[in-house]
Design a protein around this motif. Structure first.
Motif, PDB file in Angstrom:
ATOM      1  N   ILE A  42       7.219   3.295  -3.749  1.00  0.00           N
ATOM      2  CA  ILE A  42       7.808   2.933  -2.407  1.00  0.00           C
ATOM      3  C   ILE A  42       8.839   3.903  -2.044  1.00  0.00           C
ATOM      4  O   ILE A  42       9.437   3.559  -0.927  1.00  0.00           O
ATOM      5  CB  ILE A  42       8.000   1.561  -2.524  1.00  0.00           C
ATOM      6  CG1 ILE A  42       8.387   0.991  -1.128  1.00  0.00           C
ATOM      7  CG2 ILE A  42       9.326   1.429  -3.607  1.00  0.00           C
ATOM      8  CD1 ILE A  42       8.393  -0.491  -1.284  1.00  0.00           C
ATOM      9  N   PHE A  43       9.645   4.286  -3.052  1.00  0.00           N
ATOM     10  CA  PHE A  43      10.903   5.102  -2.531  1.00  0.00           C
ATOM     11  C   PHE A  43      10.680   6.003  -1.541  1.00  0.00           C
ATOM     12  O   PHE A  43      11.515   6.268  -0.474  1.00  0.00           O
ATOM     13  CB  PHE A  43      11.525   5.458  -3.721  1.00  0.00           C
ATOM     14  CG  PHE A  43      12.981   6.369  -3.671  1.00  0.00           C
ATOM     15  CD1 PHE A  43      13.920   5.540  -3.082  1.00  0.00           C
ATOM     16  CD2 PHE A  43      12.881   7.698  -3.890  1.00  0.00           C
ATOM     17  CE1 PHE A  43      15.280   6.166  -2.866  1.00  0.00           C
ATOM     18  CE2 PHE A  43      14.182   8.447  -3.608  1.00  0.00           C
ATOM     19  CZ  PHE A  43      15.363   7.581  -3.204  1.00  0.00           C
ATOM     20  N   LYS A  44       9.850   7.246  -1.816  1.00  0.00           N
ATOM     21  CA  LYS A  44       9.689   8.336  -1.135  1.00  0.00           C
ATOM     22  C   LYS A  44       9.619   7.927   0.469  1.00  0.00           C
ATOM     23  O   LYS A  44      10.013   8.408   1.289  1.00  0.00           O
ATOM     24  CB  LYS A  44       8.785   9.389  -1.638  1.00  0.00           C
ATOM     25  CG  LYS A  44       9.304  10.025  -2.926  1.00  0.00           C
ATOM     26  CD  LYS A  44       8.058  10.992  -3.126  1.00  0.00           C
ATOM     27  CE  LYS A  44       8.665  12.017  -4.241  1.00  0.00           C
ATOM     28  NZ  LYS A  44       7.766  12.964  -4.706  1.00  0.00           N
ATOM     29  N   LYS A  45       8.815   6.797   0.619  1.00  0.00           N
ATOM     30  CA  LYS A  45       8.382   6.416   2.005  1.00  0.00           C
ATOM     31  C   LYS A  45       9.253   5.511   2.659  1.00  0.00           C
ATOM     32  O   LYS A  45       9.363   5.485   3.794  1.00  0.00           O
ATOM     33  CB  LYS A  45       6.853   5.663   1.891  1.00  0.00           C
ATOM     34  CG  LYS A  45       5.807   6.818   1.451  1.00  0.00           C
ATOM     35  CD  LYS A  45       4.497   6.184   1.811  1.00  0.00           C
ATOM     36  CE  LYS A  45       3.353   7.165   1.479  1.00  0.00           C
ATOM     37  NZ  LYS A  45       2.150   6.583   1.834  1.00  0.00           N
ATOM     38  N   GLU A  56       7.054   7.302  -8.574  1.00  0.00           N
ATOM     39  CA  GLU A  56       6.313   8.264  -8.153  1.00  0.00           C
ATOM     40  C   GLU A  56       5.890   9.417  -9.425  1.00  0.00           C
ATOM     41  O   GLU A  56       4.700  10.032  -9.344  1.00  0.00           O
ATOM     42  CB  GLU A  56       7.015   9.321  -6.942  1.00  0.00           C
ATOM     43  CG  GLU A  56       6.714   8.608  -5.635  1.00  0.00           C
ATOM     44  CD  GLU A  56       7.939   7.641  -5.163  1.00  0.00           C
ATOM     45  OE1 GLU A  56       8.005   7.050  -4.077  1.00  0.00           O
ATOM     46  OE2 GLU A  56       8.788   7.353  -6.263  1.00  0.00           O
ATOM     47  N   GLU A  57       7.164   9.658 -10.174  1.00  0.00           N
ATOM     48  CA  GLU A  57       6.663  10.627 -11.334  1.00  0.00           C
ATOM     49  C   GLU A  57       5.643  10.198 -12.416  1.00  0.00           C
ATOM     50  O   GLU A  57       5.346  10.871 -13.064  1.00  0.00           O
ATOM     51  CB  GLU A  57       8.060  10.845 -12.004  1.00  0.00           C
ATOM     52  CG  GLU A  57       8.793   9.937 -12.506  1.00  0.00           C
ATOM     53  CD  GLU A  57       9.760   9.178 -11.774  1.00  0.00           C
ATOM     54  OE1 GLU A  57      10.784   8.698 -12.369  1.00  0.00           O
ATOM     55  OE2 GLU A  57       9.754   9.300 -10.467  1.00  0.00           O
ATOM     56  N   ARG A  58       5.361   8.810 -12.446  1.00  0.00           N
ATOM     57  CA  ARG A  58       4.692   8.133 -13.123  1.00  0.00           C
ATOM     58  C   ARG A  58       2.995   8.034 -12.660  1.00  0.00           C
ATOM     59  O   ARG A  58       2.272   7.515 -13.490  1.00  0.00           O
ATOM     60  CB  ARG A  58       5.041   6.990 -13.634  1.00  0.00           C
ATOM     61  CG  ARG A  58       6.391   7.039 -14.767  1.00  0.00           C
ATOM     62  CD  ARG A  58       6.552   6.201 -15.712  1.00  0.00           C
ATOM     63  NE  ARG A  58       5.721   5.918 -16.887  1.00  0.00           N
ATOM     64  CZ  ARG A  58       5.468   5.064 -17.628  1.00  0.00           C
ATOM     65  NH1 ARG A  58       6.184   4.109 -17.568  1.00  0.00           N
ATOM     66  NH2 ARG A  58       4.624   5.015 -18.676  1.00  0.00           N
ATOM     67  N   ASP A  86       2.116  -1.806  -0.690  1.00  0.00           N
ATOM     68  CA  ASP A  86       2.688  -2.694   0.438  1.00  0.00           C
ATOM     69  C   ASP A  86       2.624  -1.921   1.814  1.00  0.00           C
ATOM     70  O   ASP A  86       2.456  -0.847   1.922  1.00  0.00           O
ATOM     71  CB  ASP A  86       4.204  -2.675  -0.151  1.00  0.00           C
ATOM     72  CG  ASP A  86       4.715  -3.465  -1.091  1.00  0.00           C
ATOM     73  OD1 ASP A  86       4.658  -4.712  -0.490  1.00  0.00           O
ATOM     74  OD2 ASP A  86       4.901  -3.117  -2.198  1.00  0.00           O
ATOM     75  N   PHE A  87       2.673  -3.049   2.532  1.00  0.00           N
ATOM     76  CA  PHE A  87       2.823  -2.454   4.407  1.00  0.00           C
ATOM     77  C   PHE A  87       4.153  -2.894   4.593  1.00  0.00           C
ATOM     78  O   PHE A  87       4.855  -4.205   4.600  1.00  0.00           O
ATOM     79  CB  PHE A  87       1.549  -3.410   4.819  1.00  0.00           C
ATOM     80  CG  PHE A  87       1.586  -3.164   6.323  1.00  0.00           C
ATOM     81  CD1 PHE A  87       1.060  -2.079   6.897  1.00  0.00           C
ATOM     82  CD2 PHE A  87       2.598  -3.845   7.252  1.00  0.00           C
ATOM     83  CE1 PHE A  87       1.001  -1.811   8.208  1.00  0.00           C
ATOM     84  CE2 PHE A  87       2.393  -3.296   8.717  1.00  0.00           C
ATOM     85  CZ  PHE A  87       1.693  -2.257   9.326  1.00  0.00           C
ATOM     86  N   LEU A  88       4.760  -2.093   5.104  1.00  0.00           N
ATOM     87  CA  LEU A  88       6.050  -2.129   5.674  1.00  0.00           C
ATOM     88  C   LEU A  88       5.810  -1.393   6.987  1.00  0.00           C
ATOM     89  O   LEU A  88       5.922  -0.177   7.171  1.00  0.00           O
ATOM     90  CB  LEU A  88       7.417  -1.279   4.856  1.00  0.00           C
ATOM     91  CG  LEU A  88       7.695  -2.093   3.735  1.00  0.00           C
ATOM     92  CD1 LEU A  88       6.977  -1.825   2.604  1.00  0.00           C
ATOM     93  CD2 LEU A  88       9.305  -1.859   3.285  1.00  0.00           C
ATOM     94  N   SER A  89       6.135  -2.196   8.078  1.00  0.00           N
ATOM     95  CA  SER A  89       5.968  -1.632   9.416  1.00  0.00           C
ATOM     96  C   SER A  89       6.656  -0.348   9.749  1.00  0.00           C
ATOM     97  O   SER A  89       7.734  -0.332   9.546  1.00  0.00           O
ATOM     98  CB  SER A  89       6.079  -2.683  10.463  1.00  0.00           C
ATOM     99  OG  SER A  89       5.470  -3.793  10.337  1.00  0.00           O
ATOM    100  N   GLY A  90       5.950   0.676  10.021  1.00  0.00           N
ATOM    101  CA  GLY A  90       6.568   1.885  10.444  1.00  0.00           C
ATOM    102  C   GLY A  90       7.082   2.921   9.314  1.00  0.00           C
ATOM    103  O   GLY A  90       7.449   4.181   9.377  1.00  0.00           O
ATOM    104  N   LEU A  91       6.858   2.311   8.026  1.00  0.00           N
ATOM    105  CA  LEU A  91       7.087   3.267   6.877  1.00  0.00           C
ATOM    106  C   LEU A  91       5.790   3.284   5.929  1.00  0.00           C
ATOM    107  O   LEU A  91       5.827   4.586   5.628  1.00  0.00           O
ATOM    108  CB  LEU A  91       8.189   2.282   6.122  1.00  0.00           C
ATOM    109  CG  LEU A  91       9.589   2.036   6.783  1.00  0.00           C
ATOM    110  CD1 LEU A  91      10.387   1.115   6.112  1.00  0.00           C
ATOM    111  CD2 LEU A  91      10.168   3.431   7.198  1.00  0.00           C
TER     112      LEU A  91
END
Length: 293
Positions: A42-45, A56-58, A86-91
């Protein structure tokens, strides 16, 4: 009847056991198949740092571990590779192109976060105190605003699509009794606004023609006394013809199949006679087999 679980978390995200331990437990418990669904990175997005999402790295290591388990258990236990996105609007959301390019067997679509117009996104299933803080910071301590934002986010994800199963449709009920007593609950199940929003979600799911899940994870972890969705919401989903997949949302191998008999009884009470069992992906589409309850 035959039971399965395609909502399973391991040490790759916030689970307690590794892939092989879960496979062995599923086999010993007599499950007909097992699907792994790590919380997608989730972090990069989003810029959000959490302790419960796959890093991400795993991601590559996770995919390799599940694909290796598929080979080891071939002929004994069908094993499927998935992500809970996960759905986060716009992300971010399940419909993002990169998930389709991973060759996953399935995707679970989930709403864990509210993305307010003011303030930072916050999780609706963290502690009640954390959620109360998010409501206070972003909605002026008005819980109805947060509840409406949750349903809006869930509806937006359904319209966007990209998932094969809808996770815990009323997850927001986990913290429906914040600190301060019943008078501070977020919403009243069965009142007019609740019925309106759940009926709208059920109608959207019917149009999307994908299953939702009846999720016993809250019971497995001792957080709530019934499944997601609640019995009343389940009846609305049945009225709209939405198929319901039984999942444990297992974060421990011992949770696999946990409280499935209660979930089965909830389904029967709502008028269901069958539940779908996942059988893989063919030509880009999830394949399901109906099992009698």
């Amino acid at each position: 009847m035959a039971f399965s679980c395609i909502h399973t978390h391991t040490v790759f995200c916030d689970g307690s056991d590794d892939v092989e331990t879960c496979c062995r437990a599923a086999y010993e418990k007599g499950l007909v198949s097992l699907g792994f669904s790590a919380h997608a990175p989730i972090f990069k997005k989003t810029g959000l740092r959490t302790t419960w999402h796959l890093r991400e790295e795993r991601l590559g290591e996770y995919i390799e571990a599940v694909r290796a388990a598929q080979k080891r258990w071939e002929g004994k236990l069908p094993v499927y590779l998935g992500l809970e996105v996960d759905f986060l609007s716009g992300l971010m959301g399940p419909a993002d192109k990169d998930y389709r390019e991973m060759g996953l067997d399935f995707i679970i679509g989930a709403v864990h976060y509210i993305v307010p117009q003011k303030g930072k996104p916050f999780a609706i299933d963290d502690s009640a105190l954390d959620m109360s803080h998010g409501i206070r910071e972003s909605f002026g301590a008005d819980p109805s605003g947060a509840v409406e934002a949750y349903w809006d986010c869930l509806a937006a994800m359904i319209r966007a699509g990209g998932f094969d199963v809808l996770a815990h449709p009323d997850l927001i009920k986990k913290n429906n009794s914040p600190p301060g007593g019943p008078e501070n609950r977020l919403f009243v199940e069965g009142d007019a606004p609740y019925l309106k929003r759940t009926a709208a979600i059920a109608a959207l799911m019917s149009q999307a023609a994908v299953p939702a899940e009846i999720n016993s994870g809250g019971m497995n972890r001792g957080e709530i006394k019934d499944c997601y969705p609640s019995p009343g919401f389940l009846k609305i989903l049945r009225k709209h013809g939405v198929p319901m997949v039984i999942n444990a949302d297992a974060h421990r191998a011992e949770h696999l199949g946990g409280h499935y008999e209660e979930a089965r009884q909830f389904l029967l009470a709502a008028g269901y006679t069958h539940t779908p069992l996942f059988e893989g992906r063919v030509d880009g589409r999830a394949v399901w087999k109906n099992a009698k309850l």
